[in-house]
Design a protein around this motif. Structure first.
Motif, short mmCIF file in Angstrom:
data_model
loop_
_atom_site.label_atom_id
_atom_site.label_comp_id
_atom_site.label_asym_id
_atom_site.label_seq_id
_atom_site.Cartn_x
_atom_site.Cartn_y
_atom_site.Cartn_z
N THR A 154 46.22 -13.21 -26.37
CA THR A 154 47.68 -12.40 -26.13
C THR A 154 48.81 -13.65 -26.09
O THR A 154 48.67 -14.85 -25.92
CB THR A 154 47.39 -12.19 -24.42
N GLU A 155 49.92 -13.02 -26.48
CA GLU A 155 51.14 -13.71 -26.46
C GLU A 155 51.95 -13.87 -25.19
O GLU A 155 53.03 -14.17 -25.05
CB GLU A 155 52.06 -13.14 -27.77
N ALA A 156 51.23 -13.45 -24.36
CA ALA A 156 51.98 -13.77 -23.11
C ALA A 156 52.38 -15.07 -22.57
O ALA A 156 51.88 -15.86 -23.02
CB ALA A 156 50.97 -13.31 -21.87
N GLY A 157 53.60 -15.23 -21.91
CA GLY A 157 54.07 -16.48 -21.83
C GLY A 157 53.38 -17.62 -21.20
O GLY A 157 53.21 -18.67 -21.43
N SER A 158 52.81 -17.14 -19.50
CA SER A 158 52.10 -18.13 -18.78
C SER A 158 50.78 -17.93 -18.97
O SER A 158 50.19 -16.91 -19.44
CB SER A 158 52.62 -17.70 -17.41
N ARG A 159 49.77 -19.20 -18.56
CA ARG A 159 48.71 -19.17 -18.69
C ARG A 159 48.02 -18.15 -17.63
O ARG A 159 46.98 -17.59 -18.14
CB ARG A 159 48.12 -20.66 -18.46
N GLU A 160 48.58 -18.00 -16.35
CA GLU A 160 48.04 -16.80 -15.45
C GLU A 160 48.11 -15.64 -15.81
O GLU A 160 47.06 -14.97 -15.97
CB GLU A 160 48.94 -17.08 -14.09
N ALA A 161 49.20 -15.38 -16.78
CA ALA A 161 49.32 -13.95 -17.20
C ALA A 161 48.43 -13.70 -18.45
O ALA A 161 47.67 -12.61 -18.55
CB ALA A 161 50.93 -13.53 -17.78
N ALA A 162 47.96 -14.74 -19.27
CA ALA A 162 46.93 -14.64 -20.40
C ALA A 162 45.70 -14.56 -19.91
O ALA A 162 44.78 -13.68 -20.21
CB ALA A 162 47.19 -15.92 -21.17
N VAL A 163 45.21 -15.15 -18.78
CA VAL A 163 44.00 -15.08 -18.17
C VAL A 163 43.77 -13.86 -17.50
O VAL A 163 42.48 -13.30 -17.58
CB VAL A 163 43.68 -16.34 -17.32
N HIS A 164 44.89 -13.68 -16.83
CA HIS A 164 44.64 -12.12 -16.25
C HIS A 164 44.44 -11.29 -17.07
O HIS A 164 43.43 -10.32 -16.92
CB HIS A 164 45.85 -11.89 -15.45
N GLU A 165 44.95 -11.06 -18.28
CA GLU A 165 44.54 -10.06 -19.31
C GLU A 165 43.30 -10.34 -19.92
O GLU A 165 42.41 -9.32 -20.22
CB GLU A 165 45.58 -10.04 -20.35
N GLN A 166 43.10 -11.49 -20.10
CA GLN A 166 41.51 -11.94 -20.84
C GLN A 166 40.60 -11.46 -19.85
O GLN A 166 39.54 -11.07 -20.21
CB GLN A 166 41.55 -13.51 -21.11
N ARG A 167 40.86 -11.63 -18.50
CA ARG A 167 39.82 -11.23 -17.63
C ARG A 167 39.52 -9.85 -17.73
O ARG A 167 38.23 -9.30 -17.70
CB ARG A 167 40.12 -11.81 -16.23
N ARG A 168 40.53 -8.98 -17.67
CA ARG A 168 40.49 -7.52 -17.62
C ARG A 168 39.64 -7.19 -19.02
O ARG A 168 38.73 -6.21 -19.03
CB ARG A 168 41.72 -6.97 -17.65
#
Length: 336
Positions: free
Chosen positions: A248-262
């Motif tokens: 994901t090209e999401a900016g923050s690590r938290e946003a990236a991990v949230h999408e990856q977890r889903r």
């Protein structure tokens, strides 16, 4: 380093009618983008312990995508050999080799899911012996006509399987995996598995193995090959590794991990805690994932293949842009 992707052969709810077309488009685009290989998973039964999905039959699915590709290599990671009969399997592989122009990599392992062994007339306690017999017997049939085999579990006399085509490379899976109460295996390299790995053409490190564990396993493999009077370069031996990733090209690590977890939990189960998933799979921002790929290259991985977790071609494009291109010219560590 060579980079491949896993075919999205998992059966996601609501996508049944589109699945065949998705697989063809995914395979054709992967070849166009320059990926080295398309690998596929083998689960005979729906294995709910670690997955939320079931999977299409691997060799039939590889034949399906072989028809829309011409160069990309086709492999299994892995075929669960104790659930296959060696004569039937040899016929399937020889046909796939014939139709694909010899592009198949015969990735094998013992498996772990008890009901699959029992449904095919075996038991988990027999998986090592059956794996060795299926592998040796099937390879005899793939090497030439009029073959015989007399094992404990499988026997045949003076038979031929055709079409005879290019004999495939055999890559054997196994080794350490991250220690956790939910893991089905001990975090160690089993002696019988080590002997099997060193008898063939390559090794597939577990998806659930850390870079440090891959390096430890590889030292044991090198020592065993030296004891046998050979080496990885002399054998043309390949070190491979399968893993899971969502980019994901999401900016923050938290946003990236949230999408990856889903995304990951749509395919894998929550049998293992998320801390386990983060310890072994590729997660985080793009630069985090690139560092994790680099760590595996430094551990000795030469051929990495990744689950994209979707048939969406946009994710495949991200893999090409952020992993394939940056790492195309990176060389793994040479054996000591």
């Amino acid at each position: 380093m060579k980079l491949g992707v896993l075919l999205p052969s998992y059966l996601l709810p609501g996508q049944e009618k589109e699945h065949a077309g998705q697989l063809r488009r995914f395979a054709a685009r992967a070849e166009e983008l320059g990926f080295e290989s398309l690998f596929i998973t083998d689960h005979l039964l729906t294995a709910r312990r670690f997955y939320r999905v079931s999977w299409s039959e691997p060799l039939m699915t590889l034949a399906h995508v072989a028809a829309v590709t011409s160069r990309i290599r086709l492999g299994t990671s892995i075929l669960v050999l104790p659930t296959h009969h060696p004569v039937v399997l040899a016929k399937e592989i020889s046909t796939l080799q014939h139709l694909s122009g010899g592009r198949f990599i015969y990735g094998v392992g013992t498996g772990w899911y008890d009901p699959e062994f029992e449904a095919t007339g075996g038991h988990k306690s027999q998986r090592g012996a059956r794996t060795d017999e299926v592998l040796e017997a099937s390879m005899r049939l793939l090497r030439g006509p009029r073959q015989s085999f007399d094992g404990e579990h499988y026997r045949f006399h003076d038979i031929s399987v055709e079409p005879l085509a290019t004999v495939p490379e055999v890559w054997v899976a196994g080794g350490r995996q991250f220690a956790d109460a939910s893991s089905p295996e001990a975090p160690a390299m089993n002696g019988r598995v080590l002997a099997r790995i060193c008898s063939w053409d390559g090794w597939i490190a577990r998806p659930t193995s850390s870079p440090e564990q891959i390096a430890l396993d590889l030292r044991e493999i090198d020592a065993e090959l030296t004891r046998r009077g050979t080496s990885r370069p002399a054998k043309g031996f390949t070190v491979a590794h399968e893993n899971f990733c969502w980019l994901t090209e999401a900016g923050s690590r938290e946003a990236a991990v949230h999408e990856q977890r889903r995304r990951m939990l749509a395919v894998i189960s929550d049998e293992r805690p998320w801390s386990y998933v983060e310890a072994v799979y590729l997660t985080g921002r793009l630069d985090d994932i690139q560092r994790q790929v680099q760590a595996r290259i430094e551990a000795g991985v030469e051929h990495l293949f990744l689950h994209t977790l979707t048939a969406d071609l946009q994710q495949l494009e991200l893999f090409a842009r952020h992993i394939l291109e940056p790492f195309r010219a990176v060389t793994p560590s040479a054996p000591d």
